[in-house]
Write a protein that holds these residues in place. Structure first.
Motif, PDB file in Angstrom:
ATOM      1  N   LEU A  21       0.832  -1.201   0.000  1.00  0.00           N
ATOM      2  CA  LEU A  21       0.000   0.000   0.000  1.00  0.00           C
ATOM      3  C   LEU A  21       0.867   1.251   0.000  1.00  0.00           C
ATOM      4  O   LEU A  21       0.574   2.220  -0.720  1.00  0.00           O
ATOM      5  CB  LEU A  21      -0.936  -0.017   1.209  1.00  0.00           C
ATOM      6  N   VAL A  22       1.941   1.241   0.770  1.00  0.00           N
ATOM      7  CA  VAL A  22       2.875   2.379   0.781  1.00  0.00           C
ATOM      8  C   VAL A  22       3.420   2.630  -0.618  1.00  0.00           C
ATOM      9  O   VAL A  22       3.446   3.766  -1.106  1.00  0.00           O
ATOM     10  CB  VAL A  22       4.031   2.130   1.775  1.00  0.00           C
ATOM     11  N   GLU A  23       3.863   1.576  -1.290  1.00  0.00           N
ATOM     12  CA  GLU A  23       4.451   1.743  -2.619  1.00  0.00           C
ATOM     13  C   GLU A  23       3.417   2.226  -3.634  1.00  0.00           C
ATOM     14  O   GLU A  23       3.720   3.034  -4.514  1.00  0.00           O
ATOM     15  CB  GLU A  23       5.085   0.430  -3.088  1.00  0.00           C
ATOM     16  N   GLU A  24       2.192   1.736  -3.515  1.00  0.00           N
ATOM     17  CA  GLU A  24       1.151   2.164  -4.456  1.00  0.00           C
ATOM     18  C   GLU A  24       0.847   3.649  -4.286  1.00  0.00           C
ATOM     19  O   GLU A  24       0.687   4.383  -5.269  1.00  0.00           O
ATOM     20  CB  GLU A  24      -0.105   1.321  -4.260  1.00  0.00           C
ATOM     21  N   ALA A  82       0.410   2.158   6.842  1.00  0.00           N
ATOM     22  CA  ALA A  82       0.909   2.750   5.599  1.00  0.00           C
ATOM     23  C   ALA A  82       0.939   4.268   5.690  1.00  0.00           C
ATOM     24  O   ALA A  82       1.926   4.905   5.289  1.00  0.00           O
ATOM     25  CB  ALA A  82       0.041   2.303   4.423  1.00  0.00           C
ATOM     26  N   VAL A  83      -0.120   4.862   6.213  1.00  0.00           N
ATOM     27  CA  VAL A  83      -0.177   6.327   6.329  1.00  0.00           C
ATOM     28  C   VAL A  83       0.894   6.832   7.288  1.00  0.00           C
ATOM     29  O   VAL A  83       1.553   7.854   7.035  1.00  0.00           O
ATOM     30  CB  VAL A  83      -1.580   6.769   6.784  1.00  0.00           C
ATOM     31  N   THR A  84       1.094   6.112   8.383  1.00  0.00           N
ATOM     32  CA  THR A  84       2.132   6.502   9.341  1.00  0.00           C
ATOM     33  C   THR A  84       3.511   6.512   8.682  1.00  0.00           C
ATOM     34  O   THR A  84       4.312   7.435   8.893  1.00  0.00           O
ATOM     35  CB  THR A  84       2.140   5.539  10.546  1.00  0.00           C
ATOM     36  N   ARG A  85       3.792   5.515   7.854  1.00  0.00           N
ATOM     37  CA  ARG A  85       5.098   5.444   7.185  1.00  0.00           C
ATOM     38  C   ARG A  85       5.246   6.530   6.132  1.00  0.00           C
ATOM     39  O   ARG A  85       6.317   7.123   5.974  1.00  0.00           O
ATOM     40  CB  ARG A  85       5.281   4.056   6.585  1.00  0.00           C
ATOM     41  N   LEU A  86       4.178   6.815   5.409  1.00  0.00           N
ATOM     42  CA  LEU A  86       4.231   7.893   4.423  1.00  0.00           C
ATOM     43  C   LEU A  86       4.448   9.236   5.106  1.00  0.00           C
ATOM     44  O   LEU A  86       5.181  10.094   4.596  1.00  0.00           O
ATOM     45  CB  LEU A  86       2.939   7.916   3.603  1.00  0.00           C
ATOM     46  N   ALA A  87       3.818   9.417   6.258  1.00  0.00           N
ATOM     47  CA  ALA A  87       4.018  10.661   7.008  1.00  0.00           C
ATOM     48  C   ALA A  87       5.444  10.759   7.521  1.00  0.00           C
ATOM     49  O   ALA A  87       6.062  11.838   7.504  1.00  0.00           O
ATOM     50  CB  ALA A  87       3.025  10.728   8.167  1.00  0.00           C
TER      51      ALA A  87
END
Length: 252
Positions: A20-23, A59-64
């Protein structure tokens, strides 16, 4: 002798959060999600990607943490105004990742070419069925527009298992996610590595390997695997030395 756990520990299939992070990163880098735009809601992401809320939140936490998005209380999660600089740093890291991929492919060629020949000679009916199942799973994931890395790994692992030599399987398990690395290097190269045309070419190469194994033709299986891995080498060399990677750098 001490071992680097990060290098040698078995790395299994990518987690749902990794995908999800990569997408989402790919959508940001491609401009599909523009600076200042809001990400789909948590509920929308869970339904679209068929994952749990826990996966979405991770996923959102990692993107942030990467600085790509910011969560605003009561408003949602938004793409940061200037993700380009951050994507540029990811691009620099990508060069190292592609170099790693080429090193892994070199090892795979030393292992999997002979494994394909042995599979053609030794496979059981059950092992042959496992190869067919993995091949069909790739087709289904591709038709649904889903990441195919897991099915790709299963296909190569099923061939290793069909050698009836457990060490072939063990080597692939140690390589783990690095065996099928395109999900690791797609942040700025999705147009090449995740395109339907690219994956259809991969599947055509898989079909040649599978058919040779099913026919019990060790020489053809060996040659088909060599062509497949050699083609992958050329694709990643192009990515490293000027192809899609260079075009992405120019856009950034």
């Amino acid at each position: 002798m001490s071992m680097n756990d990060d290098t040698l520990a078995p790395v299994r299939r990518p987690k749902l959060a990794d995908r999800l992070v990569e997408e989402i990163r790919t959508r940001i880098s491609s401009g599909d999600l523009k600076p200042g735009s809001r990400l789909p809601t948590e509920q929308q992401l869970t339904e679209e990607h068929r994952v749990s809320r826990t996966v979405v939140r991770e996923a959102v936490t990692r993107l942030a943490a990467d600085g790509l998005v910011t969560a605003r209380q009561g408003a949602g999660v938004f793409v940061n105004d200037r993700p380009e600089a951050l994507l540029g740093s990811l691009l620099a890291d990508m060069t190292g990742k592609v170099s790693m991929v080429l090193n892994v492919l070199e090892v795979r060629m030393a292992i999997e070419i002979e494994a394909a020949a042995l599979a053609a000679q030794r496979r059981t009916a059950s092992q042959e069925a496992d190869i067919r199942v993995a091949f069909s799973a790739f087709d289904k994931q591709l038709s649904r527009g889903e990441p195919t890395g897991a099915a790709d790994f299963d296909f190569h692992r099923a061939i290793a298992a069909a050698t009836s030599n457990p060490f072939y399987v063990e080597i692939l398990d140690v390589l783990g996610r690095r065996t099928i690395p395109r999900d690791l290097v797609t942040t700025v190269s999705a147009s090449l590595l995740q395109s339907s045309d690219y994956q259809q070419r991969l599947q055509a190469e898989h079909r040649d390997i599978m058919n040779a194994i099913i026919d019990g033709d060790a020489t053809s299986a060996r040659d088909a695997m060599r062509r497949h891995l050699s083609a992958s080498q050329r694709r990643y060399q192009s990515l490293l030395h000027g192809g899609d990677l260079a075009r992405s750098a120019a856009r950034a």
